[in-house]
Design a protein around this motif. Structure first.
Motif, mmCIF file in Angstrom:
data_model
loop_
_atom_site.group_PDB
_atom_site.id
_atom_site.type_symbol
_atom_site.label_atom_id
_atom_site.label_comp_id
_atom_site.label_asym_id
_atom_site.label_seq_id
_atom_site.Cartn_x
_atom_site.Cartn_y
_atom_site.Cartn_z
ATOM 1 N N GLY A 179 -10.699 31.328 -8.294
ATOM 2 C CA GLY A 179 -10.660 32.626 -7.628
ATOM 3 C C GLY A 179 -10.120 32.528 -6.221
ATOM 4 O O GLY A 179 -9.364 33.396 -5.759
ATOM 5 N N LEU A 180 -10.493 31.463 -5.516
ATOM 6 C CA LEU A 180 -10.042 31.279 -4.139
ATOM 7 C C LEU A 180 -8.547 31.021 -4.089
ATOM 8 O O LEU A 180 -7.834 31.560 -3.234
ATOM 9 N N LEU A 181 -8.071 30.230 -5.008
ATOM 10 C CA LEU A 181 -6.647 29.944 -5.079
ATOM 11 C C LEU A 181 -5.841 31.200 -5.376
ATOM 12 O O LEU A 181 -4.818 31.471 -4.737
ATOM 13 N N GLU A 182 -6.299 31.972 -6.330
ATOM 14 C CA GLU A 182 -5.605 33.214 -6.657
ATOM 15 C C GLU A 182 -5.582 34.168 -5.475
ATOM 16 O O GLU A 182 -4.557 34.784 -5.174
ATOM 17 N N LEU A 183 -6.702 34.264 -4.778
ATOM 18 C CA LEU A 183 -6.782 35.164 -3.625
ATOM 19 C C LEU A 183 -5.864 34.694 -2.505
ATOM 20 O O LEU A 183 -5.260 35.519 -1.808
ATOM 21 N N SER A 184 -5.734 33.383 -2.330
ATOM 22 C CA SER A 184 -4.892 32.860 -1.254
ATOM 23 C C SER A 184 -3.422 33.202 -1.456
ATOM 24 O O SER A 184 -2.649 33.235 -0.501
ATOM 25 N N VAL A 185 -3.038 33.441 -2.714
ATOM 26 C CA VAL A 185 -1.643 33.744 -3.020
ATOM 27 C C VAL A 185 -1.419 35.226 -3.295
ATOM 28 O O VAL A 185 -0.442 35.823 -2.843
#
Length: 367
Positions: free
Chosen positions: A276-282
């Motif tokens: 989720g954090l990775l998706e949000l960062s992009v």
């Protein structure tokens, strides 16, 4: 005695008739006859439900209505508090005058009532009053916060739970209220709500809007980490929440990690935060959500390096470093898949950037 409804209608033909009808209701709400006062309060409630003009005309009923709430008689108190609630809706002056008339003490008493209807109506009334900034300090000082937290925990009516949550959120925008809210320990109830409501709902958004500033306190962080599934309930919002919920969630986790990285880094990582954090960062819809996600990713590294700004290439290295240490399973697989997608997005962003620079640097032959 005749009901005031026969003398005051929604369609009175002119201002003079409205004023005369309002005077009639005022006489009855101030009368010595208890039944007449109840009927007048009910009529005030009906007439002010959706009509802002009537709220102005009947504003002088506030003081006698407060007296009825203070009377200690359930039927009178219920009719009066419902009338006050409608008088305060979308009318800041009435909200202020209700508090000035001394309504807080009797309403606070009703928050502790064994009569469920009275408690529910009192909670709704407090919610209405907390919507006015001028009232917040007085409400915080009245002892309402611990009672609202108790109602959030124990209420069986879902709407009453939401009313108490919204009232606490309204009060939390006053910074001085936060220590009192933290000490009343609403976090177990907030976690319970987050587990049961839709992750993209307005209720989830208000839960996180309240929870985020509470995590700025050691007591708030301790309460969340000691609550079973507490950190996980926040992590799950990064994948399933609305854009606003995701932003609150990443800010909350970042607040925890920034406060004590050594204590909270593993706590956050073990709940599978990376996908989720990775998706949000992009793909975050706001610059704030993306930048907060990248800042948290940097803190979650084994050896974070201080950088003025995290660029996509650096972000890839950070995530690769974290993914290598993620346990096997679905979340690790998803994290690696997201990493591949992020690399693709990063390459596309770099290509667009190069194209834009080329356009800027290319001389215009027409000049």
């Amino acid at each position: 005695m005749e009901s005031p409804r026969s003398e005051f209608t929604d369609s009175a033909s002119n201002g003079e008739e409205l004023e005369l009808a309002a005077d009639c209701i005022m006489d009855q709400v101030r009368s010595d006859d208890g039944e007449s006062r109840i009927k007048a309060a009910k009529e005030i409630r009906r007439l002010t439900k959706t009509n802002s003009v009537n709220r102005r005309l009947l504003a002088n009923a506030i003081e006698p209505l407060v007296e009825m709430v203070r009377s200690g008689r359930d039927e009178r108190a219920e009719a009066a508090i419902l009338a006050l609630l409608n008088l305060g809706v979308k009318d800041e002056r009435n909200k202020i005058n209700i508090v000035k008339a001394g309504a807080l003490d009797p309403i606070i008493n009703l928050l502790q009532s064994q009569n469920q209807n009275l408690q529910e109506n009192a909670t709704a009334a407090i919610l209405t009053l907390t919507a006015c900034s001028a009232n917040k300090l007085a409400i915080c000082s009245s002892g309402a916060i611990p009672l609202l937290v108790s109602i959030l925990s124990q209420a069986t009516n879902p709407q009453t739970k939401i009313d108490s949550l919204m009232a606490l959120y309204n009060l939390s925008t006053l910074p001085d209220s936060l220590p009192s809210i933290v000490s009343s320990n609403p976090i177990p109830s907030l976690v319970s709500l987050l587990k049961t409501v839709r992750k993209s709902s307005k209720t989830a958004e208000k839960c996180m809007a309240l929870l985020e500033p509470l995590l700025g306190f050691e007591g708030g962080r301790a309460a969340l980490t000691s609550e079973p599934g507490g950190v996980l309930s926040v992590v799950e919002l990064l994948e399933e929440g609305s854009p606003a919920v995701k932003e609150f969630a990443v800010c909350a986790l970042l607040t925890m990690c920034e406060s004590d990285r050594e204590r909270y880094r593993e706590v956050i990582l073990k709940e599978g935060v990376i996908p989720g954090l990775l998706e949000l960062s992009v793909k975050g819809t706001t610059h704030k959500s993306r930048s907060k996600a990248r800042a948290l990713l940097q803190l979650l590294r084994k050896s974070p390096r201080s950088r003025p700004e995290l660029e996509p290439a650096a972000l890839e290295n950070i995530v690769s470093d974290i993914v290598l240490r993620v346990d096997g399973g679905d979340r690790a697989g998803k994290a690696k898949k997201m990493l591949a997608e992020m690399v693709q997005v990063s390459m596309e962003q770099s290509l667009r950037h190069m194209q834009q620079r080329a356009l800027i640097c290319t001389p215009n032959p027409s000049k």
